[in-house]
Design an enzyme around this catalytic site. Structure first.
Site, PDB file in Angstrom:
ATOM      1  N   ASP A  56     -14.659  -6.003   0.472  1.00 47.15           N
ATOM      2  CA  ASP A  56     -13.955  -5.017   1.290  1.00 47.15           C
ATOM      3  C   ASP A  56     -14.613  -4.980   2.657  1.00 47.15           C
ATOM      4  O   ASP A  56     -15.828  -5.192   2.778  1.00 47.15           O
ATOM      5  CB  ASP A  56     -14.007  -3.626   0.634  1.00 47.15           C
ATOM      6  CG  ASP A  56     -12.923  -2.700   1.164  1.00 47.15           C
ATOM      7  OD1 ASP A  56     -11.946  -2.451   0.433  1.00 47.15           O
ATOM      8  OD2 ASP A  56     -13.035  -2.250   2.330  1.00 47.15           O
TER       9      ASP A  56
ATOM     10  N   THR B 172       1.782  -4.334  -3.459  1.00 49.78           N
ATOM     11  CA  THR B 172       3.240  -4.135  -3.495  1.00 49.78           C
ATOM     12  C   THR B 172       3.813  -4.603  -2.164  1.00 49.78           C
ATOM     13  O   THR B 172       3.485  -4.046  -1.114  1.00 49.78           O
ATOM     14  CB  THR B 172       3.556  -2.642  -3.715  1.00 49.78           C
ATOM     15  OG1 THR B 172       2.893  -2.232  -4.909  1.00 49.78           O
ATOM     16  CG2 THR B 172       5.048  -2.411  -3.853  1.00 49.78           C
TER      17      THR B 172
ATOM     18  N   GLU C 253       0.840  -4.805  -9.807  1.00 47.33           N
ATOM     19  CA  GLU C 253       0.031  -3.824 -10.525  1.00 47.33           C
ATOM     20  C   GLU C 253       0.844  -2.552 -10.709  1.00 47.33           C
ATOM     21  O   GLU C 253       1.528  -2.122  -9.793  1.00 47.33           O
ATOM     22  CB  GLU C 253      -1.216  -3.537  -9.658  1.00 47.33           C
ATOM     23  CG  GLU C 253      -2.196  -2.620 -10.269  1.00 47.33           C
ATOM     24  CD  GLU C 253      -2.710  -3.163 -11.593  1.00 47.33           C
ATOM     25  OE1 GLU C 253      -3.354  -4.211 -11.578  1.00 47.33           O
ATOM     26  OE2 GLU C 253      -2.424  -2.524 -12.622  1.00 47.33           O
TER      27      GLU C 253
ATOM     28  N   LEU D  91      -0.582   0.380 -12.051  1.00 46.18           N
ATOM     29  CA  LEU D  91      -1.466   1.469 -12.471  1.00 46.18           C
ATOM     30  C   LEU D  91      -1.144   2.790 -11.776  1.00 46.18           C
ATOM     31  O   LEU D  91      -0.715   2.845 -10.634  1.00 46.18           O
ATOM     32  CB  LEU D  91      -2.940   1.096 -12.282  1.00 46.18           C
ATOM     33  CG  LEU D  91      -3.483   0.743 -10.917  1.00 46.18           C
ATOM     34  CD1 LEU D  91      -3.772   1.967 -10.091  1.00 46.18           C
ATOM     35  CD2 LEU D  91      -4.744  -0.083 -11.107  1.00 46.18           C
TER      36      LEU D  91
ATOM     37  N   ASN E 222       9.216   1.567  -9.332  1.00 47.07           N
ATOM     38  CA  ASN E 222       8.915   2.783  -8.566  1.00 47.07           C
ATOM     39  C   ASN E 222      10.191   3.466  -8.065  1.00 47.07           C
ATOM     40  O   ASN E 222      10.266   4.695  -8.027  1.00 47.07           O
ATOM     41  CB  ASN E 222       7.959   2.473  -7.409  1.00 47.07           C
ATOM     42  CG  ASN E 222       6.510   2.433  -7.894  1.00 47.07           C
ATOM     43  OD1 ASN E 222       6.222   2.778  -9.038  1.00 47.07           O
ATOM     44  ND2 ASN E 222       5.608   2.008  -7.035  1.00 47.07           N
TER      45      ASN E 222
ATOM     46  N   PHE F  39       9.011  12.093 -16.690  1.00 44.87           N
ATOM     47  CA  PHE F  39       9.472  12.000 -15.294  1.00 44.87           C
ATOM     48  C   PHE F  39      10.738  12.812 -15.055  1.00 44.87           C
ATOM     49  O   PHE F  39      11.507  12.538 -14.144  1.00 44.87           O
ATOM     50  CB  PHE F  39       9.600  10.552 -14.817  1.00 44.87           C
ATOM     51  CG  PHE F  39       8.274  10.051 -14.296  1.00 44.87           C
ATOM     52  CD1 PHE F  39       7.228   9.817 -15.160  1.00 44.87           C
ATOM     53  CD2 PHE F  39       8.054   9.883 -12.934  1.00 44.87           C
ATOM     54  CE1 PHE F  39       5.982   9.424 -14.692  1.00 44.87           C
ATOM     55  CE2 PHE F  39       6.809   9.486 -12.450  1.00 44.87           C
ATOM     56  CZ  PHE F  39       5.782   9.256 -13.338  1.00 44.87           C
TER      57      PHE F  39
ATOM     58  N   GLY G 173       4.946  12.496  -4.481  1.00 42.63           N
ATOM     59  CA  GLY G 173       4.199  12.115  -3.277  1.00 42.63           C
ATOM     60  C   GLY G 173       3.291  10.961  -3.634  1.00 42.63           C
ATOM     61  O   GLY G 173       3.565  10.216  -4.566  1.00 42.63           O
TER      62      GLY G 173
ATOM     63  N   CYS H 143       2.308   5.608  -3.209  1.00 46.11           N
ATOM     64  CA  CYS H 143       3.227   4.563  -3.693  1.00 46.11           C
ATOM     65  C   CYS H 143       4.693   4.953  -3.603  1.00 46.11           C
ATOM     66  O   CYS H 143       5.443   4.370  -2.831  1.00 46.11           O
ATOM     67  CB  CYS H 143       2.883   4.184  -5.122  1.00 46.11           C
ATOM     68  SG  CYS H 143       1.319   3.329  -5.242  1.00 46.11           S
TER      69      CYS H 143
ATOM     70  N   LYS I 283       6.485   5.642  -0.016  1.00 46.30           N
ATOM     71  CA  LYS I 283       6.550   4.494   0.919  1.00 46.30           C
ATOM     72  C   LYS I 283       7.254   3.306   0.281  1.00 46.30           C
ATOM     73  O   LYS I 283       7.900   2.519   0.969  1.00 46.30           O
ATOM     74  CB  LYS I 283       5.163   4.130   1.460  1.00 46.30           C
ATOM     75  CG  LYS I 283       4.169   3.619   0.445  1.00 46.30           C
ATOM     76  CD  LYS I 283       3.810   2.152   0.621  1.00 46.30           C
ATOM     77  CE  LYS I 283       2.734   1.741  -0.346  1.00 46.30           C
ATOM     78  NZ  LYS I 283       2.772   0.385  -0.787  1.00 46.30           N
TER      79      LYS I 283
HETATM   80  C1  UDX Z   1       3.154   5.437  -9.340  1.00 48.42           C
HETATM   81  C2  UDX Z   1       3.698   4.660 -10.552  1.00 48.42           C
HETATM   82  O1  UDX Z   1       3.802   5.538 -11.684  1.00 48.42           O
HETATM   83  C3  UDX Z   1       2.791   3.480 -10.874  1.00 48.42           C
HETATM   84  O2  UDX Z   1       3.311   2.730 -11.952  1.00 48.42           O
HETATM   85  C4  UDX Z   1       2.668   2.614  -9.622  1.00 48.42           C
HETATM   86  O3  UDX Z   1       1.777   1.535  -9.857  1.00 48.42           O
HETATM   87  C5  UDX Z   1       2.172   3.429  -8.450  1.00 48.42           C
HETATM   88  O4  UDX Z   1       3.030   4.552  -8.240  1.00 48.42           O
HETATM   89  P1  UDX Z   1       1.196   7.202  -8.956  1.00 48.42           P
HETATM   90  O5  UDX Z   1       1.552   7.182  -7.514  1.00 48.42           O
HETATM   91  O6  UDX Z   1      -0.242   7.149  -9.346  1.00 48.42           O
HETATM   92  O7  UDX Z   1       1.889   5.977  -9.725  1.00 48.42           O
HETATM   93  O8  UDX Z   1       1.815   8.546  -9.549  1.00 48.42           O
HETATM   94  P2  UDX Z   1       2.831   8.994 -10.690  1.00 48.42           P
HETATM   95  O9  UDX Z   1       2.082   9.450 -11.881  1.00 48.42           O
HETATM   96  O10 UDX Z   1       3.905   8.005 -10.883  1.00 48.42           O
HETATM   97  O11 UDX Z   1       3.449  10.303  -9.994  1.00 48.42           O
HETATM   98  C6  UDX Z   1       4.132  10.185  -8.741  1.00 48.42           C
HETATM   99  C7  UDX Z   1       4.547  11.525  -8.212  1.00 48.42           C
HETATM  100  O12 UDX Z   1       5.643  12.027  -8.958  1.00 48.42           O
HETATM  101  C8  UDX Z   1       3.485  12.615  -8.259  1.00 48.42           C
HETATM  102  O13 UDX Z   1       3.516  13.319  -7.032  1.00 48.42           O
HETATM  103  C9  UDX Z   1       3.926  13.506  -9.399  1.00 48.42           C
HETATM  104  O14 UDX Z   1       3.497  14.829  -9.249  1.00 48.42           O
HETATM  105  C10 UDX Z   1       5.431  13.392  -9.297  1.00 48.42           C
HETATM  106  N1  UDX Z   1       6.144  13.685 -10.550  1.00 48.42           N
HETATM  107  C11 UDX Z   1       5.921  12.922 -11.653  1.00 48.42           C
HETATM  108  C12 UDX Z   1       7.083  14.719 -10.595  1.00 48.42           C
HETATM  109  O15 UDX Z   1       7.312  15.413  -9.594  1.00 48.42           O
HETATM  110  N2  UDX Z   1       7.754  14.948 -11.751  1.00 48.42           N
HETATM  111  C13 UDX Z   1       7.554  14.221 -12.881  1.00 48.42           C
HETATM  112  O16 UDX Z   1       8.198  14.500 -13.892  1.00 48.42           O
HETATM  113  C14 UDX Z   1       6.603  13.172 -12.827  1.00 48.42           C
END
Ligand code: UDX
Length: 438
Positions: free
Chosen positions: A30, A121, A148, A150, A213, A254, A262, A265, A268
């Site tokens: 890095d 991504t 990825e 994750l 996503n 979800f 927010g 990921c 954007k």
């Molecule tokens: C996401 C994808 O899940 C992951 O597979 C990818 O690699 C990266 O983007 P992440 O950004 O870590 O992961 O968060 P995630 O757990 O998906 O939640 C995203 C947003 O959705 C959060 O702000 C969360 O609060 C919101 N959310 C999630 C809701 O508002 N309602 C839900 O039911 C689930």
């Protein structure tokens, strides 16, 4: 296997530690000296459950090192590229500067038989373009794409036991075979767990990530759109989500209506996908994602409106206790955080915003020093005129309404994650507002 991981952010640092856990000899590269110094001490530069333990174990075992010098990647059989692709400053498209730069500076240190594996991504078409760059360099290395998936907060588990693996391979069969066998070896223990593997071309591999996503974002905005309808009809969106979620084709995950999504990921990625589709002349195919984005952003204002209404339209000078700043629990990430956005909007209306979070105060303060941050939950609640739950950390989900009533000045609460049982708050004398709930 000797492996390098270029970029040690939320993705790369976890991937490097996970690769060491799988038995490989890993170097993480890095440009950020402070990050590399922390990682070298076995310290995670951000909050991610399980990561410090993994780092310490493998820095000590000698299988994991970190460096700022790209030449230290030399000799690795696989070079994973895990740098960021943030939203461009000038538009909705992904900024490819870091991916392009990382590959350009890595190439002089690669040689025939080595595989450069993109994990970032990227807009569909990037891998083909970069494969040409790699071929023209004459290094003899090959390119593959291995997106990825994750989730922050679950990144260690998602790296060691993912839902699936996707290998995007070059079009030439011989090159594809070399890349696939290296990737199969790298992920050997993960594949041995029975993890589903999709072996495909570059474009599909790139699209799988953005499509996943986009689907998740759509699911959240769908239920938030239902919350908007529930609000004008007296229906309850949480019961609606339970009822439709029982249908296995839909599923309850979800479908959490609230302040919306927010993070680094989802927001954007849907914007970059829209921009890329427009470049490809297929803007109409994903035009609905603009609506998904708009629904999502509207929910933040809805939360602010609830707070203002509970303060009889007089937010100026009132104390608002904001519970949560990270974009979701189990993370210190405030990139595009709905919680921080709500706090800032309320401050803009003249409220005295007192905000807390178990992990995200430092990151929030760096962006918005104007808010009054408190480490302690009790101090945050002390004398507040209204309470807003915006990030559903366990520390806040299980609050006792009667206890909190004794701390605040006004028993008013906006539950922007629909995390509480409205009855128990109302029974303790609170005016309760959820989103899309009676
Ligand atoms: C996401 C994808 O899940 C992951 O597979 C990818 O690699 C990266 O983007 P992440 O950004 O870590 O992961 O968060 P995630 O757990 O998906 O939640 C995203 C947003 O959705 C959060 O702000 C969360 O609060 C919101 N959310 C999630 C809701 O508002 N309602 C839900 O039911 C689930």
């Amino acid at each position: 296997m000797r492996v390098s991981v270029i970029g040690c952010g939320y993705l790369g640092a976890v991937h490097a530690a996970a690769m060491a856990e799988l038995g490989h000899d890993v170097v993480g590269i890095d440009v950020d000296e402070r990050k590399v110094a922390a990682l070298t001490r076995g310290e995670a530069p951000f909050f991610e459950p399980g990561l410090p333990e993994l780092l310490t174990a493998h820095v000590e075992s000698g299988r994991l090192r970190f460096s700022t010098r790209m030449e230290d990647a030399a000799g690795s059989r696989i070079h994973f590229v895990a740098v960021g692709t943030p939203q461009s400053k000038t538009g909705n498209q992904a900024d490819m500067t870091y991916v392009d730069g990382a590959i350009a500076s890595l190439l002089p240190h690669t040689t025939a038989g080595e595989i450069i594996v993109g994990k970032s991504t990227v807009p569909v078409g990037s891998a083909s373009r970069l494969a040409a760059v790699v071929a023209e360099s004459g290094s003899g290395a090959l390119l593959a794409w291995n997106p990825e998936f994750l989730r922050e907060g679950w990144a260690v588990k998602d790296s060691l036991a993912p839902d699936r693996l996707v290998f995007g391979l070059p079009p030439e069969p011989e090159q594809a075979e070399v890349a696939e066998s290296a990737l199969r070896e790298a992920y050997g223990p993960v594949l041995d767990l029975g993890t589903p593997l999709v072996v495909t071309d570059f474009a599909t591999a790139e699209l799988v990530k953005v499509a996943a996503n986009a689907f998740l974002a759509t699911k959240i905005s769908f239920i938030n759109a239902m919350a908007e309808i529930a609000e004008v009809t007296g229906a309850d969106v949480t019961q609606l989500a339970d009822a439709i979620g029982h249908d296995e084709r839909i599923g309850r995950r979800f479908l959490g209506a609230g302040v919306g999504f927010g993070g680094g990921c989802l927001p954007k990625d849907i914007r970059a996908f829209t921009a890329r589709a427009e470049e490809l002349g297929r803007g109409e195919s994903v035009a609905f994602l603009k609506e998904i984005d708009a629904i999502n952003l509207r929910r933040r204002q809805r939360v602010v409106d609830h707070v203002v209404e509970l303060l009889d339209d007089q937010p100026h000078g009132k104390t608002v206790a904001v519970l949560g700043l990270a974009f979701k629990p189990h993370s210190d990430d405030v990139r595009d955080s709905p919680a921080l956005d709500v706090a800032v909007r309320l401050k803009g209306l003249g409220a005295h915003v007192r905000a807390t979070d178990p992990e995200a105060i430092a990151n929030s303060r760096a962006l918005h020093p104007q808010l009054d941050y408190r480490e302690s939950l009790e101090e945050t609640l002390d004398g507040a005129d209204v309470v807003v739950l915006v990030t559903e950390w366990d520390e806040y989900r299980y609050l006792d309404p009667a206890h909190v009533a004794g701390l605040v000045a006004g028993r008013r609460i906006v539950d922007a994650r629909n995390s509480y049982d409205p009855q128990s708050w109302r029974a303790a004398g609170w005016t309760y507002r959820g989103l899309g709930r009676r």
